[in-house]
Motif scaffolding. Sequence first.
Motif, mmCIF file in Angstrom:
data_model
loop_
_atom_site.group_PDB
_atom_site.id
_atom_site.type_symbol
_atom_site.label_atom_id
_atom_site.label_comp_id
_atom_site.label_asym_id
_atom_site.label_seq_id
_atom_site.Cartn_x
_atom_site.Cartn_y
_atom_site.Cartn_z
ATOM 1 N N GLU A 147 0.848 -1.196 0.000
ATOM 2 C CA GLU A 147 0.000 0.000 0.000
ATOM 3 C C GLU A 147 0.882 1.244 0.000
ATOM 4 O OE1 GLU A 147 -3.836 -0.586 2.568
ATOM 5 O OE2 GLU A 147 -2.107 -1.457 3.601
ATOM 6 N N LYS A 148 0.459 2.268 -0.760
ATOM 7 C CA LYS A 148 1.219 3.514 -0.846
ATOM 8 C C LYS A 148 0.307 4.694 -0.552
ATOM 9 C CE LYS A 148 4.336 1.711 -4.333
ATOM 10 N NZ LYS A 148 4.829 1.834 -5.693
ATOM 11 N N PHE A 149 0.871 5.697 0.131
ATOM 12 C CA PHE A 149 0.129 6.884 0.525
ATOM 13 C C PHE A 149 0.994 8.122 0.335
ATOM 14 C CE2 PHE A 149 -1.120 3.324 3.179
ATOM 15 C CZ PHE A 149 -2.507 3.343 3.105
ATOM 16 N N ILE A 150 0.347 9.263 0.139
ATOM 17 C CA ILE A 150 0.999 10.567 0.256
ATOM 18 C C ILE A 150 0.702 11.029 1.675
ATOM 19 C CG2 ILE A 150 1.036 12.961 -0.559
ATOM 20 C CD1 ILE A 150 2.076 11.057 -2.644
ATOM 21 N N VAL A 151 1.744 11.386 2.422
ATOM 22 C CA VAL A 151 1.572 11.742 3.824
ATOM 23 C C VAL A 151 2.353 13.008 4.165
ATOM 24 C CG1 VAL A 151 1.189 9.357 4.568
ATOM 25 C CG2 VAL A 151 3.491 10.288 4.620
ATOM 26 N N GLU A 152 1.944 13.610 5.248
ATOM 27 C CA GLU A 152 2.699 14.695 5.865
ATOM 28 C C GLU A 152 3.305 14.087 7.126
ATOM 29 O OE1 GLU A 152 1.674 19.284 6.272
ATOM 30 O OE2 GLU A 152 0.372 18.015 7.469
ATOM 31 N N ILE A 153 4.597 14.309 7.370
ATOM 32 C CA ILE A 153 5.220 13.673 8.529
ATOM 33 C C ILE A 153 5.705 14.688 9.553
ATOM 34 C CG2 ILE A 153 5.959 11.677 7.173
ATOM 35 C CD1 ILE A 153 8.829 12.715 7.456
ATOM 36 N N GLU A 154 5.736 14.203 10.782
ATOM 37 C CA GLU A 154 6.323 14.953 11.893
ATOM 38 C C GLU A 154 7.280 13.995 12.590
ATOM 39 O OE1 GLU A 154 5.029 16.917 16.189
ATOM 40 O OE2 GLU A 154 3.499 16.122 14.871
ATOM 41 N N VAL A 155 8.537 14.382 12.707
ATOM 42 C CA VAL A 155 9.534 13.555 13.378
ATOM 43 C C VAL A 155 9.525 13.917 14.856
ATOM 44 C CG1 VAL A 155 11.960 12.902 13.493
ATOM 45 C CG2 VAL A 155 10.931 13.467 11.286
ATOM 46 N N LEU A 156 9.362 12.912 15.715
ATOM 47 C CA LEU A 156 9.354 13.108 17.166
ATOM 48 C C LEU A 156 10.730 12.769 17.714
ATOM 49 C CD1 LEU A 156 5.921 11.396 17.891
ATOM 50 C CD2 LEU A 156 6.368 13.822 17.516
ATOM 51 N N TYR A 157 11.261 13.637 18.588
ATOM 52 C CA TYR A 157 12.609 13.473 19.124
ATOM 53 C C TYR A 157 12.571 13.180 20.612
ATOM 54 C CZ TYR A 157 13.952 15.648 14.724
ATOM 55 O OH TYR A 157 14.118 15.928 13.389
ATOM 56 N N ASP A 158 13.612 12.479 21.110
ATOM 57 C CA ASP A 158 13.717 12.250 22.545
ATOM 58 C C ASP A 158 14.395 13.453 23.198
ATOM 59 O OD1 ASP A 158 16.459 12.011 22.072
ATOM 60 O OD2 ASP A 158 16.507 9.850 22.378
ATOM 61 N N ASP A 159 14.624 13.367 24.512
ATOM 62 C CA ASP A 159 15.192 14.501 25.250
ATOM 63 C C ASP A 159 16.647 14.790 24.873
ATOM 64 O OD1 ASP A 159 16.033 12.133 26.398
ATOM 65 O OD2 ASP A 159 15.858 12.848 28.460
ATOM 66 N N GLY A 180 17.570 14.845 21.671
ATOM 67 C CA GLY A 180 17.527 15.351 20.309
ATOM 68 C C GLY A 180 17.640 14.290 19.221
ATOM 69 N N MET A 181 17.524 13.030 19.612
ATOM 70 C CA MET A 181 17.607 11.936 18.649
ATOM 71 C C MET A 181 16.195 11.572 18.178
ATOM 72 S SD MET A 181 20.811 11.318 18.395
ATOM 73 C CE MET A 181 20.811 9.793 17.504
ATOM 74 N N PRO A 182 16.007 11.330 16.876
ATOM 75 C CA PRO A 182 14.680 10.953 16.398
ATOM 76 C C PRO A 182 14.258 9.617 16.997
ATOM 77 C CG PRO A 182 16.308 10.860 14.624
ATOM 78 C CD PRO A 182 16.997 11.390 15.822
ATOM 79 N N ARG A 183 13.005 9.539 17.468
ATOM 80 C CA ARG A 183 12.532 8.305 18.083
ATOM 81 C C ARG A 183 11.298 7.736 17.400
ATOM 82 N NH1 ARG A 183 8.022 9.275 21.128
ATOM 83 N NH2 ARG A 183 7.749 11.400 21.861
ATOM 84 N N ASP A 184 10.575 8.571 16.649
ATOM 85 C CA ASP A 184 9.351 8.093 16.013
ATOM 86 C C ASP A 184 8.943 9.058 14.898
ATOM 87 O OD1 ASP A 184 7.236 6.398 15.579
ATOM 88 O OD2 ASP A 184 6.092 7.014 17.330
ATOM 89 N N ILE A 185 8.127 8.563 13.995
ATOM 90 C CA ILE A 185 7.565 9.393 12.929
ATOM 91 C C ILE A 185 6.051 9.334 13.040
ATOM 92 C CG2 ILE A 185 7.272 9.657 10.435
ATOM 93 C CD1 ILE A 185 10.058 8.508 10.087
ATOM 94 N N LYS A 186 5.442 10.496 13.115
ATOM 95 C CA LYS A 186 3.983 10.586 13.131
ATOM 96 C C LYS A 186 3.570 11.088 11.752
ATOM 97 C CE LYS A 186 0.247 13.056 15.397
ATOM 98 N NZ LYS A 186 -0.090 14.108 16.343
ATOM 99 N N ASP A 187 2.693 10.315 11.083
ATOM 100 C CA ASP A 187 2.291 10.750 9.753
ATOM 101 C C ASP A 187 0.788 10.949 9.671
ATOM 102 O OD1 ASP A 187 1.011 8.200 8.873
ATOM 103 O OD2 ASP A 187 3.046 7.445 8.885
ATOM 104 N N THR A 188 0.405 11.848 8.773
ATOM 105 C CA THR A 188 -0.993 12.147 8.492
ATOM 106 C C THR A 188 -1.233 11.858 7.009
ATOM 107 O OG1 THR A 188 -0.945 13.906 10.128
ATOM 108 C CG2 THR A 188 -2.795 13.911 8.565
#
Length: 79
Positions: free
Chosen positions: A51-63, A65-73
Amino acid sequence: MKTESIVDKLLENMVNMDELGKQLAFERGHAHYAQFMEDKGYWRKELPTGEKFIVEIEVLYDDKGMPRDIKDTIIKRLS
């Protein structure tokens, strides 16, 4: 005489990096994200199911400053 390392040889052909990233993401059970000019600043999300989607992403960082997760819409479903 300069010898070429294996890493140097692999990095000569950078066009395969996207496919290697996709393969690794799928092996780990994660979605693969890539950005293309025709998507006008949005990202493409591909799931291991194809499955493929066009999404907007927000990268979530830990304390630290390292990326820990991606939240997509999801903006649009492609397939």
